[in-house]
Motif scaffolding. Structure first.
Motif, PDB file in Angstrom:
ATOM      1  N   SER A 164      -8.976  11.162  -7.537  1.00 52.36           N
ATOM      2  CA  SER A 164      -8.331   9.866  -7.397  1.00 52.36           C
ATOM      3  C   SER A 164      -8.877   8.760  -8.290  1.00 52.36           C
ATOM      4  O   SER A 164      -8.351   7.681  -8.301  1.00 52.36           O
ATOM      5  CB  SER A 164      -8.366   9.412  -5.942  1.00 52.36           C
ATOM      6  OG  SER A 164      -9.678   9.192  -5.529  1.00 52.36           O
ATOM      7  N   SER A 174      -5.976   5.869  -9.953  1.00 54.23           N
ATOM      8  CA  SER A 174      -6.327   4.495  -9.603  1.00 54.23           C
ATOM      9  C   SER A 174      -7.150   4.354  -8.324  1.00 54.23           C
ATOM     10  O   SER A 174      -7.505   3.249  -7.961  1.00 54.23           O
ATOM     11  CB  SER A 174      -5.050   3.665  -9.459  1.00 54.23           C
ATOM     12  OG  SER A 174      -4.394   3.598 -10.704  1.00 54.23           O
ATOM     13  N   HIS A 189       2.906   9.385  -2.489  1.00 55.89           N
ATOM     14  CA  HIS A 189       2.087  10.115  -3.471  1.00 55.89           C
ATOM     15  C   HIS A 189       2.523  11.571  -3.585  1.00 55.89           C
ATOM     16  O   HIS A 189       2.614  12.107  -4.691  1.00 55.89           O
ATOM     17  CB  HIS A 189       0.603  10.040  -3.106  1.00 55.89           C
ATOM     18  CG  HIS A 189       0.031   8.667  -3.267  1.00 55.89           C
ATOM     19  ND1 HIS A 189      -0.097   8.044  -4.486  1.00 55.89           N
ATOM     20  CD2 HIS A 189      -0.440   7.787  -2.353  1.00 55.89           C
ATOM     21  CE1 HIS A 189      -0.625   6.847  -4.328  1.00 55.89           C
ATOM     22  NE2 HIS A 189      -0.839   6.669  -3.037  1.00 55.89           N
ATOM     23  N   VAL A 249       0.864  -1.181   0.000  1.00 59.97           N
ATOM     24  CA  VAL A 249       0.000   0.000   0.000  1.00 59.97           C
ATOM     25  C   VAL A 249       0.903   1.236   0.000  1.00 59.97           C
ATOM     26  O   VAL A 249       1.721   1.409   0.907  1.00 59.97           O
ATOM     27  CB  VAL A 249      -0.919   0.026   1.249  1.00 59.97           C
ATOM     28  CG1 VAL A 249      -1.800   1.260   1.246  1.00 59.97           C
ATOM     29  CG2 VAL A 249      -1.753  -1.243   1.334  1.00 59.97           C
ATOM     30  N   CYS A 289      -4.361   8.433  -1.243  1.00 58.82           N
ATOM     31  CA  CYS A 289      -4.147   9.500  -2.217  1.00 58.82           C
ATOM     32  C   CYS A 289      -4.473  10.859  -1.603  1.00 58.82           C
ATOM     33  O   CYS A 289      -5.575  11.062  -1.112  1.00 58.82           O
ATOM     34  CB  CYS A 289      -5.024   9.272  -3.451  1.00 58.82           C
ATOM     35  SG  CYS A 289      -4.796  10.546  -4.710  1.00 58.82           S
ATOM     36  N   CYS A 292      -6.155   5.172  -5.139  1.00 59.23           N
ATOM     37  CA  CYS A 292      -5.286   4.656  -4.085  1.00 59.23           C
ATOM     38  C   CYS A 292      -5.810   5.018  -2.695  1.00 59.23           C
ATOM     39  O   CYS A 292      -6.403   6.078  -2.499  1.00 59.23           O
ATOM     40  CB  CYS A 292      -3.872   5.204  -4.255  1.00 59.23           C
ATOM     41  SG  CYS A 292      -3.096   4.735  -5.807  1.00 59.23           S
TER      42      CYS A 292
END
Length: 69
Positions: A61, A50, A41, A35, A55, A52
């Motif tokens: 996001s 994606s 980031h 993760v 994020c 995340c």
């Protein structure tokens, strides 16, 4: 993979510790997945779209499905 479910609070603490140590990722103890941390980031400098978990650009996001041809 563990049969034991980890709490959201424990995941938040794990993420916070990883960020404080300037780690780019941690391993989710429940799934075994890598993760990425918010530290990673921010260092990367942009959203990949994606969705995340950590994020810092939550509003952006996920890719806008309206713009997909």
């Amino acid at each position: 993979m563990s049969d034991k479910k980890i709490s959201q609070k424990a995941l938040q603490e794990l993420h916070q510790q990883a960020c404080e140590a300037k780690q780019e990722f941690y391993i989710d103890p429940e799934t075994g997945y890598t993760v990425f941390t918010a530290f990673y980031h921010l260092k990367r400098g942009h959203c990949c779209g994606s969705g995340c978990r950590h994020c810092p650009w939550k509003k952006n996001s996920q890719k806008d499905s309206k713009n997909i041809d």
